[in-house]
Design a protein around this motif. Sequence first.
Motif: not given
Length: 150
Positions: A13-26, A71-80, A36-40
């Motif tokens: 499962i791949l999800v957008s890192p925005l909270r509302r998208a993760i809630q909807t995906a969940k 959140f470790d593999l496909f993110m651009d960093g800690e901050e937006d 399944l493994p899940k990746y932001a």
Amino acid sequence: DAILKAGGEFDAILVSPLRRAIQTAKAGFAPVWDKLPKYAVESCRERFGNCMSEKRRSTSEIREFFPEVNFDLFMDGEEDTWHGPTRETHPELARRGKRFFSWLMRSPWQSILVGNHSAFIAHSIRAIGAPNLDIPENCELVAIVIEEVQ
């Protein structure tokens, strides 16, 4: 139920890192969420820009709400870093979507569930040459099968 009725075996499962998208995906992927493994993935998020709804929380803060998501593999960093003074245009969003789907086709997965946002879905699908797709409603799940044509 629609996921189970579709009958596919899924790899991730791949999800957008925005909270509302993760809630909807969940909620939408509940039948397989714990299996399944899940990746932001930063590149499949909604438009970026100057609206507060387009800004994401820091990865450490989101991780507190969703410890099961990697959140470790496909993110651009800690901050937006995508939150800027101008809003991403529709053509820019389409180009980013096309790059995302190109990346997906090279990924190790064959069957993937992706939880993201309606504008991203609509513009991305059009960018890869698929027929016009109505913009999904809020929290609507849309099944899309994409196959690479040689």
